[in-house]
Motif scaffolding. Structure first.
Motif, mmCIF file in Angstrom:
data_model
loop_
_atom_site.group_PDB
_atom_site.id
_atom_site.type_symbol
_atom_site.label_atom_id
_atom_site.label_comp_id
_atom_site.label_asym_id
_atom_site.label_seq_id
_atom_site.Cartn_x
_atom_site.Cartn_y
_atom_site.Cartn_z
ATOM 1 N N SER A 103 0.828 -1.205 0.000
ATOM 2 C CA SER A 103 0.000 0.000 0.000
ATOM 3 C C SER A 103 0.864 1.258 0.000
ATOM 4 C CB SER A 103 -0.943 0.004 1.197
ATOM 5 O OG SER A 103 -0.217 -0.062 2.415
ATOM 6 N N GLY A 104 2.066 1.165 0.611
ATOM 7 C CA GLY A 104 2.969 2.313 0.595
ATOM 8 C C GLY A 104 3.377 2.690 -0.812
ATOM 9 N N LEU A 105 3.626 1.702 -1.661
ATOM 10 C CA LEU A 105 3.975 1.980 -3.047
ATOM 11 C C LEU A 105 2.787 2.590 -3.782
ATOM 12 C CD1 LEU A 105 5.857 1.856 -5.459
ATOM 13 C CD2 LEU A 105 5.214 -0.543 -5.786
ATOM 14 N N ALA A 106 1.573 2.105 -3.502
ATOM 15 C CA ALA A 106 0.381 2.680 -4.135
ATOM 16 C C ALA A 106 0.240 4.153 -3.779
ATOM 17 C CB ALA A 106 -0.864 1.899 -3.716
ATOM 18 N N ARG A 107 0.481 4.500 -2.511
ATOM 19 C CA ARG A 107 0.408 5.911 -2.111
ATOM 20 C C ARG A 107 1.481 6.735 -2.809
ATOM 21 N NH1 ARG A 107 -0.691 3.538 2.961
ATOM 22 N NH2 ARG A 107 1.498 3.690 3.563
ATOM 23 N N PHE A 108 2.684 6.152 -2.940
ATOM 24 C CA PHE A 108 3.767 6.867 -3.618
ATOM 25 C C PHE A 108 3.401 7.145 -5.076
ATOM 26 C CE2 PHE A 108 7.549 6.546 -6.349
ATOM 27 C CZ PHE A 108 8.286 7.616 -5.866
ATOM 28 N N LEU A 109 2.860 6.149 -5.775
ATOM 29 C CA LEU A 109 2.493 6.330 -7.177
ATOM 30 C C LEU A 109 1.341 7.308 -7.324
ATOM 31 C CD1 LEU A 109 2.813 2.648 -8.468
ATOM 32 C CD2 LEU A 109 4.479 4.512 -8.641
ATOM 33 N N ASP A 110 0.405 7.297 -6.370
ATOM 34 C CA ASP A 110 -0.653 8.315 -6.381
ATOM 35 C C ASP A 110 -0.053 9.710 -6.292
ATOM 36 O OD1 ASP A 110 -2.824 6.589 -6.595
ATOM 37 O OD2 ASP A 110 -3.039 6.357 -4.433
ATOM 38 N N GLY A 111 0.991 9.846 -5.473
ATOM 39 C CA GLY A 111 1.620 11.145 -5.296
ATOM 40 C C GLY A 111 2.347 11.651 -6.524
ATOM 41 N N LEU A 112 2.660 10.763 -7.457
ATOM 42 C CA LEU A 112 3.320 11.187 -8.695
ATOM 43 C C LEU A 112 2.335 11.784 -9.687
ATOM 44 C CD1 LEU A 112 5.754 8.201 -9.416
ATOM 45 C CD2 LEU A 112 6.294 10.412 -8.382
ATOM 46 N N GLY A 113 1.040 11.705 -9.386
ATOM 47 C CA GLY A 113 0.048 12.228 -10.309
ATOM 48 C C GLY A 113 -0.218 11.303 -11.480
ATOM 49 N N LEU A 114 -0.022 9.999 -11.278
ATOM 50 C CA LEU A 114 -0.262 9.039 -12.347
ATOM 51 C C LEU A 114 -1.757 8.785 -12.515
ATOM 52 C CD1 LEU A 114 2.462 6.371 -11.452
ATOM 53 C CD2 LEU A 114 2.688 8.328 -12.987
ATOM 54 N N ASN A 115 -2.095 7.989 -13.538
ATOM 55 C CA ASN A 115 -3.462 7.519 -13.666
ATOM 56 C C ASN A 115 -3.868 6.773 -12.393
ATOM 57 O OD1 ASN A 115 -4.322 8.066 -16.586
ATOM 58 N ND2 ASN A 115 -2.338 7.080 -16.869
ATOM 59 N N ARG A 116 -5.159 6.756 -12.113
ATOM 60 C CA ARG A 116 -5.643 6.085 -10.919
ATOM 61 C C ARG A 116 -5.438 4.573 -11.010
ATOM 62 N NH1 ARG A 116 -11.702 7.789 -10.727
ATOM 63 N NH2 ARG A 116 -11.422 7.444 -12.972
ATOM 64 N N GLN A 117 -5.243 3.965 -9.852
ATOM 65 C CA GLN A 117 -5.216 2.506 -9.780
ATOM 66 C C GLN A 117 -6.653 1.998 -9.830
ATOM 67 O OE1 GLN A 117 -2.409 -0.223 -7.346
ATOM 68 N NE2 GLN A 117 -4.120 0.224 -5.999
ATOM 69 N N LEU A 118 -6.921 1.105 -10.761
ATOM 70 C CA LEU A 118 -8.280 0.625 -10.996
ATOM 71 C C LEU A 118 -8.367 -0.861 -10.718
ATOM 72 C CD1 LEU A 118 -8.926 2.520 -14.354
ATOM 73 C CD2 LEU A 118 -9.571 3.237 -12.052
ATOM 74 N N ALA A 119 -9.377 -1.262 -9.986
ATOM 75 C CA ALA A 119 -9.582 -2.675 -9.663
ATOM 76 C C ALA A 119 -10.404 -3.354 -10.759
ATOM 77 C CB ALA A 119 -10.294 -2.803 -8.319
ATOM 78 N N GLY A 120 -10.440 -4.686 -10.684
ATOM 79 C CA GLY A 120 -11.342 -5.439 -11.551
ATOM 80 C C GLY A 120 -10.833 -5.697 -12.946
ATOM 81 N N ASN A 121 -9.528 -5.855 -13.103
ATOM 82 C CA ASN A 121 -8.959 -6.077 -14.432
ATOM 83 C C ASN A 121 -8.456 -7.508 -14.589
ATOM 84 O OD1 ASN A 121 -8.886 -3.126 -15.445
ATOM 85 N ND2 ASN A 121 -7.894 -3.043 -13.435
ATOM 86 N N SER A 122 -8.335 -7.916 -15.825
ATOM 87 C CA SER A 122 -7.723 -9.199 -16.181
ATOM 88 C C SER A 122 -6.465 -8.914 -16.987
ATOM 89 C CB SER A 122 -8.706 -10.042 -17.012
ATOM 90 O OG SER A 122 -8.041 -11.146 -17.609
ATOM 91 N N VAL A 123 -5.337 -9.504 -16.588
ATOM 92 C CA VAL A 123 -4.071 -9.344 -17.301
ATOM 93 C C VAL A 123 -3.510 -10.735 -17.551
ATOM 94 C CG1 VAL A 123 -1.758 -8.359 -17.255
ATOM 95 C CG2 VAL A 123 -3.662 -7.106 -16.208
ATOM 96 N N ARG A 124 -3.433 -11.126 -18.832
ATOM 97 C CA ARG A 124 -2.992 -12.480 -19.190
ATOM 98 C C ARG A 124 -1.678 -12.408 -19.972
ATOM 99 N NH1 ARG A 124 -4.038 -16.489 -23.470
ATOM 100 N NH2 ARG A 124 -5.188 -14.928 -24.677
ATOM 101 N N PRO A 125 -0.599 -13.024 -19.455
ATOM 102 C CA PRO A 125 0.674 -13.011 -20.190
ATOM 103 C C PRO A 125 0.604 -13.874 -21.453
ATOM 104 C CG PRO A 125 0.992 -13.559 -17.857
ATOM 105 C CD PRO A 125 -0.470 -13.663 -18.141
ATOM 106 N N LEU A 126 1.265 -13.394 -22.501
ATOM 107 C CA LEU A 126 1.398 -14.116 -23.766
ATOM 108 C C LEU A 126 2.895 -14.270 -24.016
ATOM 109 C CD1 LEU A 126 -1.267 -11.997 -25.683
ATOM 110 C CD2 LEU A 126 -1.613 -14.247 -24.631
ATOM 111 N N PHE A 127 3.403 -15.500 -24.014
ATOM 112 C CA PHE A 127 4.832 -15.736 -23.832
ATOM 113 C C PHE A 127 5.659 -15.862 -25.105
ATOM 114 C CE2 PHE A 127 2.975 -17.207 -19.786
ATOM 115 C CZ PHE A 127 3.693 -16.389 -18.929
ATOM 116 N N SER A 128 5.095 -15.625 -26.266
ATOM 117 C CA SER A 128 5.887 -15.647 -27.496
ATOM 118 C C SER A 128 5.114 -14.936 -28.585
ATOM 119 C CB SER A 128 6.183 -17.085 -27.935
ATOM 120 O OG SER A 128 4.994 -17.719 -28.391
ATOM 121 N N GLY A 129 5.801 -14.659 -29.691
ATOM 122 C CA GLY A 129 5.111 -14.048 -30.805
ATOM 123 C C GLY A 129 3.996 -14.915 -31.347
ATOM 124 N N ASP A 130 4.199 -16.233 -31.342
ATOM 125 C CA ASP A 130 3.156 -17.133 -31.834
ATOM 126 C C ASP A 130 1.867 -16.954 -31.026
ATOM 127 O OD1 ASP A 130 4.869 -18.931 -33.722
ATOM 128 O OD2 ASP A 130 5.982 -18.864 -31.843
#
Length: 482
Positions: A103-130
């Motif tokens: 949570s400390g890192l989240a507060r730090f990134l908020d302080g940089l004025g970045l885009n908001r942290q958003l919940a409810g996402n799916s992130v799937r790695p794709l491990f090669s060009g194929d």
């Protein structure tokens, strides 16, 4: 007519001396007021004062961060913001049940004025060009309303032509398609894919094209982002260009290993906003409406934040994000990066973390595709090794993956390398993800890479021939321009 051997000679000499003094004072004043690095300020002031005219001229050409000023002028204010669901935002510092990690890192990134942290996402790695290209081509073929594609390199090769075919099919179905290719990356193959796509009826544009050779596009603004957004709700991003060499299942010369990511959920709105801003810069066209920005609902368990970086209003956001993650680390930091050229601040942050007892492992390719970058990187290994970090050389194929993993839940993925060009000059795009399941999946991949790698020890570094170490050190001086 001036008499150069009489009184006029004295007048000309006085005028020249006065002009030299004015130039020196102006350049000196700018250097002491604008250079945050004291060593850089001292060096430039010495050059300015010791070389009349030539010193101020050198400072004018090489000492002023003209790129940052030009980028801000070209981009201007953000043209719009994407629509988001209110429920997706994670309030600053909140971390229910420790689900998202530091949570400390989240507060730090908020302080940089970045885009908001958003919940409810799916992130799937794709491990090669194929895997990545198959998923992206299928997404383009399923598009109903819009396709937004941005890439640094779009090669005119079998894979590039597959994408061109899919984009043309989308246009023929009535889908709005926009393709943005960096002007420098567009020259990696011939003929240009921008022109090829336009001939097929696809709306395509180069990013920051400049036909004047003396403007040195290689040293200018590059859009290094890789982003595909389909129908405004499914995105692909990471470090993978569109090149046939990423297809590891085929016997291609100079094969390249990489990782891309399929993203869904509220954070896709921020990714689309990044593309819309870049497209507006290149074409002056605004992308608005639900075809580009539909309502987005939660679809997964990943808390994600888009980190947009460039030499404009977003300068140093990537560097600060990386430094913040390293500073917050309590147990381990895993880095996989093809071009590891840390500046003094990042180098010290890694050493401080290691000396605090954090396990810091850095994986770089054993054989780099850019020989000068490899030499410059090798010169910097001494200090991180002395600070307690570990360096591993990954075997072929060349690994172009870009990962930074911290502790047990935080992952930083995207297009950025850990070199001065990515962190100071390029337009880059990363996503900060907080999810233990995603982190464990990526950490397992890194550990598998490490099991096949060769560790570089400090003793091994010193055993290099002295001539090699000197050459590497000299090349390292060129790091800001590599």
């Amino acid at each position: 007519m001036l008499d150069l051997f009489g009184p006029d000679r004295l007048l000309l000499g006085a005028a020249t001396s006065a002009a030299a003094a004015v130039c020196a004072i102006a350049a000196f004043s700018h250097a002491v007021l604008s250079k945050s690095d004291v060593r850089a300020a001292i060096g430039w002031c010495g050059i300015i004062l010791s070389l009349p005219f030539l010193g101020p001229l050198a400072y004018l050409l090489f000492g002023i961060n003209r790129i940052q000023r030009r980028a801000g002028r070209l981009f201007g204010p953000a043209p719009h913001q994407a629509r988001r669901t209110q429920a997706a935002t994670i309030p600053t510092g909140e971390d229910p049940a420790g689900a998202y990690g530091c949570s400390g890192l989240a507060r730090f990134l908020d302080g940089l004025g970045l885009n908001r942290q958003l919940a409810g996402n799916s992130v799937r790695p794709l491990f090669s060009g194929d895997e990545a290209y198959g998923a992206q081509l299928a997404a383009i073929d399923s598009a109903r309303t819009s396709v937004a594609l941005s890439t640094y390199i779009f090669d005119h090769d079998p894979t590039g032509l597959q994408f061109a075919d899919a984009l043309q099919r989308a246009v023929s179905r009535g889908v709005m398609v926009r393709v943005l290719v960096d002007a420098v990356g567009d020259r990696y193959s011939f003929p240009s894919m921008v022109g090829h796509l336009r001939r097929r009826g696809v709306s395509a544009a180069p990013f920051n094209r400049n036909r004047m050779p003396w403007r040195f596009p290689y040293l200018n603004l590059r859009n290094h982002r890789k982003l595909l957004v389909v129908d405004g709700h499914l995105a692909f991003t990471g470090g993978m260009n569109i090149r046939h060499g990423h297809r590891l299942s085929e016997d291609v010369p100079a094969a390249v290993q990489d990782i891309h990511f399929e993203v869904a959920g509220p954070v896709v709105g921020d990714l689309q906003s990044v593309f819309a801003g870049d497209w507006h810069f290149a074409t002056r066209e605004f992308l608005v409406g639900e075809a580009w920005f539909p309502p987005l609902e939660p679809v997964g368990e990943v808390a994600a934040r888009v980190v947009e970086d460039g030499p404009d209003r977003n300068l140093d956001r990537l560097l600060w994000s990386v430094m913040g993650a390293i500073g917050c680390a309590e147990r381990r930091v895993l880095i996989v990066n093809p071009y590891f050229l840390p500046d003094a601040g990042l180098d010290r942050a890694l050493q401080v973390a290691a000396r605090r007892g954090v396990d810091v492992d850095i994986l770089v390719p054993e054989h780099n595709n850019l020989r000068l970058v490899h030499r410059a990187s090798r010169a910097s290994w001494r200090w991180v090794l002395e600070g307690g970090c570990r360096i591993w050389l990954t075997p072929p194929p060349f690994d172009h993956s870009k990962l930074l993993l911290m502790d047990d839940a935080w992952s930083f993925v995207g297009s950025a390398n850990l070199d001065p060009r990515s962190l100071r000059l390029n337009f880059e795009l990363n996503i900060a993800c907080q999810c233990k399941v995603l982190h464990q999946q990526l950490a397992a991949v890194v550990e598998e890479k490490k099991s096949r790698s060769t560790e570089v020890t400090l003793a091994m570094w010193w055993k290099q021939p002295r001539r090699e170490r000197i050459v590497d050190g000299a090349v390292r001086l060129l790091s800001p321009y590599l």
